[in-house]
Scaffold this motif. Structure first.
Motif, PDB file in Angstrom:
ATOM      1  N   THR A   2       0.715  -1.241   0.007  1.00 56.93           N
ATOM      2  CA  THR A   2      -0.054  -0.019   0.067  1.00 56.93           C
ATOM      3  C   THR A   2       0.835   1.304   0.046  1.00 56.93           C
ATOM      4  OG1 THR A   2      -1.647   1.205   1.164  1.00 56.93           O
ATOM      5  CG2 THR A   2      -0.111  -0.048   2.422  1.00 56.93           C
ATOM      6  N   GLY A   3       0.252   2.221  -0.651  1.00 57.55           N
ATOM      7  CA  GLY A   3       0.925   3.737  -0.420  1.00 57.55           C
ATOM      8  C   GLY A   3       0.130   4.606   0.321  1.00 57.55           C
ATOM      9  N   ASN A 484       0.817   9.269  -4.405  1.00 58.12           N
ATOM     10  CA  ASN A 484       1.109   8.127  -3.946  1.00 58.12           C
ATOM     11  C   ASN A 484       2.165   8.471  -2.774  1.00 58.12           C
ATOM     12  OD1 ASN A 484       1.948   5.423  -3.440  1.00 58.12           O
ATOM     13  ND2 ASN A 484       3.628   5.605  -4.721  1.00 58.12           N
ATOM     14  N   SER A 486       4.172   5.783  -1.291  1.00 56.52           N
ATOM     15  CA  SER A 486       4.892   4.629  -0.996  1.00 56.52           C
ATOM     16  C   SER A 486       6.025   4.541  -2.141  1.00 56.52           C
ATOM     17  CB  SER A 486       4.137   3.404  -0.727  1.00 56.52           C
ATOM     18  OG  SER A 486       4.887   2.310  -0.787  1.00 56.52           O
ATOM     19  N   PHE A 489       5.160   1.349  -4.020  1.00 55.48           N
ATOM     20  CA  PHE A 489       3.823   1.294  -4.799  1.00 55.48           C
ATOM     21  C   PHE A 489       4.293   1.829  -6.303  1.00 55.48           C
ATOM     22  CE2 PHE A 489      -0.617   1.692  -5.379  1.00 55.48           C
ATOM     23  CZ  PHE A 489      -0.972   0.232  -5.055  1.00 55.48           C
ATOM     24  N   ASP A 490       5.445   2.475  -6.353  1.00 54.52           N
ATOM     25  CA  ASP A 490       5.598   2.935  -7.752  1.00 54.52           C
ATOM     26  C   ASP A 490       5.506   1.939  -8.927  1.00 54.52           C
ATOM     27  OD1 ASP A 490       6.003   5.497  -6.322  1.00 54.52           O
ATOM     28  OD2 ASP A 490       8.266   5.790  -6.771  1.00 54.52           O
ATOM     29  N   ILE A 493       2.324   1.718  -9.926  1.00 58.04           N
ATOM     30  CA  ILE A 493       1.568   2.854 -10.613  1.00 58.04           C
ATOM     31  C   ILE A 493       2.241   3.125 -11.829  1.00 58.04           C
ATOM     32  CG2 ILE A 493       1.005   5.174 -10.401  1.00 58.04           C
ATOM     33  CD1 ILE A 493       0.662   4.680  -7.299  1.00 58.04           C
ATOM     34  N   LEU A 509       2.615  10.300 -12.149  1.00 57.03           N
ATOM     35  CA  LEU A 509       2.666   9.845 -10.982  1.00 57.03           C
ATOM     36  C   LEU A 509       3.289  10.911  -9.922  1.00 57.03           C
ATOM     37  CD1 LEU A 509       2.885   7.869  -8.414  1.00 57.03           C
ATOM     38  CD2 LEU A 509       4.796   6.874  -9.373  1.00 57.03           C
ATOM     39  N   ARG A 511       4.596  11.322  -6.214  1.00 57.45           N
ATOM     40  CA  ARG A 511       4.809  10.608  -4.995  1.00 57.45           C
ATOM     41  C   ARG A 511       5.379  11.744  -3.835  1.00 57.45           C
ATOM     42  NH1 ARG A 511       9.422   8.158  -3.065  1.00 57.45           N
ATOM     43  NH2 ARG A 511      10.209   7.238  -5.063  1.00 57.45           N
ATOM     44  N   ILE A 529      -6.230   8.212  -5.831  1.00 63.20           N
ATOM     45  CA  ILE A 529      -5.374   7.574  -4.735  1.00 63.20           C
ATOM     46  C   ILE A 529      -5.844   6.190  -4.627  1.00 63.20           C
ATOM     47  CG2 ILE A 529      -5.132   9.878  -3.386  1.00 63.20           C
ATOM     48  CD1 ILE A 529      -7.184   8.708  -1.495  1.00 63.20           C
ATOM     49  N   THR A 530      -4.790   5.527  -4.031  1.00 62.94           N
ATOM     50  CA  THR A 530      -5.288   4.188  -3.458  1.00 62.94           C
ATOM     51  C   THR A 530      -5.767   4.080  -2.044  1.00 62.94           C
ATOM     52  OG1 THR A 530      -3.447   2.842  -4.651  1.00 62.94           O
ATOM     53  CG2 THR A 530      -4.470   1.927  -2.759  1.00 62.94           C
TER      54      THR A 530
END
Length: 650
Positions: A2-3, A484, A486, A489-490, A493, A509, A511, A529-530
């Motif tokens: 998860t991010g 994001n 995290s 998580f890149d 994405i 993206l 971050r 977003i997640t």
């Protein structure tokens, strides 16, 4: 994987105390406990309650040690301990785990500051849930519950031995104060849920508190909403001199087993078991709360956190990265047998992890745009290439339960949907529940999906310009930013962004650090977003916080900004359901409508718990179905811990 930033707060439900925090820690993978609610018709419910051992009639009141949605409680009034615990588990030792990010507050009931993990560990409620039942709750701070057949009010009689951590008694006045402060100054989601259900609270005397319910509040959830509220010390709050909504590093005083031992802001927190905890001898607490201390180490990112585990800086890890689970657990301490790696079946409802589109943004107003964006995420390739095939697709909001909508609507569903037909997508009534067909697992960019997406975007007015970018009639590009926090998580994405860019979407993206992410999420300042939709087995009024129009721009649990009258009506149908069949039909209908809105891109869930720990932790042979319980009913073998220390493992 998860991010996300942890939300310590939660909708008003009554989970077990420590497992509730454990669920927050693991919500990227499992929503391990059902939401609470009542659904049986009143005459049937009253009859079943009165037929249950441990219930009695006191004049016009039903008096009981616990309440259950479906009649019989698993545990009678004289039970000695919960079936799934080891009542002889030794107490002592330190449980330690890691968290990525930081904190600046120990107050989880305000939007000010960033609360630490386990910031709600200090508080107890009237009622306590279990991990082997759905919809059953037992007295904790109270010794009995009394209510009339119509559930217009409930009276909790407090245990006379209940004490806050400073030794002062928990009184009815403290309970009323806690209700009123949450109602007036707590998180918006608390205020909304409390206000809809509870009309007032009154201290009848020092040991009894009465909650009156709004006449229009559904039968299900009335007693739950009152019995699930955390209880704070009024005297402690007044002595602090702080407003309730102020961030603070000295927590509100509660009555639970753990208190603060040490706080190093942004680095670690240590919670110590209160040696004078008032509830040590309660049957519901036997075999639980076994650690002397609980320590959380904070790391700047997940990579550093994993390295800290291999070095022995902390001793328990619930893995969330499939790549690490598949490839990284080959370090010396594991090979030497000092660390255990286990794959423990879960089988519970998924957490609803998804890419979530912010419907407050103009580019997401057209459902065809939302579907096109969804089509360009290739779960099958992601799972095969990045996750080693370890995850399961997450389609329904109630994935992996009987509450998930399947096929065409049933007659019972249509009875709810057809009166709303003028507000619904036509496909809701005529097509199977929406799900994206599987993509090509061998290529990140699925050409068939790309053609479908481009056709939808052209219908919505987005056509390629001379530079290949999709533009509307005003010449604007279709901008989509993935927010994001995290680094891990890149890798998920970036291929998604590249797929969108390949069809002309101006995708990127971004971050940012955890603090920025948290603030932008709270301010709804994002495109995608997640996030998670951790639904329960018995959904009820908490759904208003996730999908209700009334709190669409005032709830931390509604990131998409769902504000739809048809959804509101179906949420109320769920809340008002009085039988299991009615509940199933209403949830199926709601699931169906939400999925056809296509505001989220479903991700995945893990049907197993991935845990690794230094070989001193032990757990019962038969784990309960609704919790892994490592912060609740696991324990430390003192001899094994001593052997690990002698071996220099940590």
């Amino acid at each position: 994987m998860t991010g996300l930033v942890l939300r310590v707060t939660a909708p008003i439900t009554i989970p077990s105390r420590i497992p509730a925090v454990e669920r927050s820690m693991t919500r990227t993978r499992q929503a391990t406990r059902p939401a609470v609610s009542w659904w049986m018709a009143l005459p049937l419910l009253a009859a079943s309650v009165l037929a249950t051992p441990g219930f009695s009639q006191d004049g016009d009141l039903i008096v009981t040690h616990g309440v259950s949605t479906f009649g019989d409680l698993r545990y009678g009034p004289d039970f000695e301990h919960l079936d799934y615990v080891n009542p002889d588990a030794p107490q002592g030792g330190e449980f330690s785990f890691a968290w990525s990010g930081s904190f600046d507050s120990l107050h989880p009931y305000t939007r000010q500051g960033r609360p630490a993990v386990l910031a709600s560990v200090f508080f107890e409620s009237m009622l306590e849930g279990t991990a082997d039942e759905v919809g059953s709750y037992y007295c904790l701070l109270c010794e009995s519950i009394a209510y009339p057949e119509d559930r217009s009010y409930v009276i909790f009689t407090l245990r006379p031995e209940a004490r806050f951590s400073d030794g002062t008694p928990v009184t009815a006045e403290d309970v009323v104060f806690s209700y009123e402060i949450l109602r007036d100054e707590g998180l918006p989601s608390f205020r909304a849920s409390i206000g809809l259900t509870i009309a007032s609270a009154e201290a009848l005397d020092d040991g009894r508190v009465r909650f009156d319910f709004n006449p229009d509040a559904p039968l299900r959830g009335r007693i739950d909403s009152a019995g699930g509220l955390p209880v704070f010390s009024l005297a402690s709050h007044e002595a602090s001199g702080l407003d309730f909504d102020e961030s603070r590093l000295e927590p509100l005083m509660g009555s639970a087993p753990y208190v603060v031992d040490r706080i190093d802001v942004g680095e670690r927190t240590v919670f110590r078991r209160n040696p004078d905890y008032w509830g040590n001898d309660l049957p519901i607490n036997q075999g639980r709360h076994n650690y002397e201390t609980i320590r959380i180490e904070y790391y700047g990112d997940a990579i550093a956190a994993f390295e800290g585990f291999t070095a022995g800086q902390y001793t328990f890890r619930q893995e969330s990265s499939s790549a690490q689970w598949a490839t990284a657990y080959d370090f010396p301490k594991l090979e030497q047998g000092l660390v255990v790696r286990e794959d423990i079946p879960a089988g519970t409802i998924s957490s609803g992890q998804s890419f979530v589109m912010n419907l407050r943004r103009p580019q997401f107003q057209d459902v065809r745009v939302r579907e096109a964006i969804s089509l360009m995420f290739n779960f099958e390739w992601t799972n095969q290439t990045l996750f080693y095939g370890l995850y399961t697709p997450n389609v329904s909001f109630w994935e992996n339960t009987e509450l998930s909508a399947t096929g065409l609507p049933t007659e019972a569903e249509l009875a709810l949907l057809e009166p709303l037909s003028d507000m619904l997508r036509p496909e809701v009534l005529t097509e199977p529940a929406y799900a994206i067909a599987p993509a090509n697992p061998d290529r990140a960019f699925d050409r068939r999906r790309a053609r479908q997406a481009l056709a939808l975007l052209e219908e919505a007015g987005w056509v390629p310009g001379d530079d290949g970018m999709l533009r509307n009639t005003a010449g604007e590009t279709l901008e989509v930013e993935f927010l994001n926090a995290s680094a891990l998580f890149d890798r998920i994405i970036n291929p998604y962004v590249e797929n969108l860019q390949a069809i002309g979407v101006d995708a990127r993206l971004n971050r940012i650090d955890n603090a920025q992410f948290s603030q932008r999420e709270r301010d709804y300042d994002f495109d995608i977003i997640t996030d998670h939709f951790p639904m329960g087995y018995e959904p009820g009024s908490g759904l208003r916080q996730y999908f209700g129009s009334a709190t669409a721009n005032d709830s931390v649990f509604n990131p998409a900004g769902i504000a739809d009258p048809a959804v509101d009506a179906l949420v109320e149908a769920v809340v008002d359901a009085e039988t299991q069949d009615d509940l199933n039909a209403a949830v199926h209908a709601l699931d169906r409508v939400l999925r056809w809105e296509r505001f989220r891109v479903p991700q995945w869930y893990n049907p197993n718990h991935w845990v690794a720990y230094y070989d001193m932790y032990r757990y019962p042979e038969n784990l309960p179905p609704y919790a892994l319980g490592f912060l609740d009913f696991w324990w430390i073998d003192p001899d094994a811990a001593a052997a690990l220390r002698d071996a220099g493992a940590f």
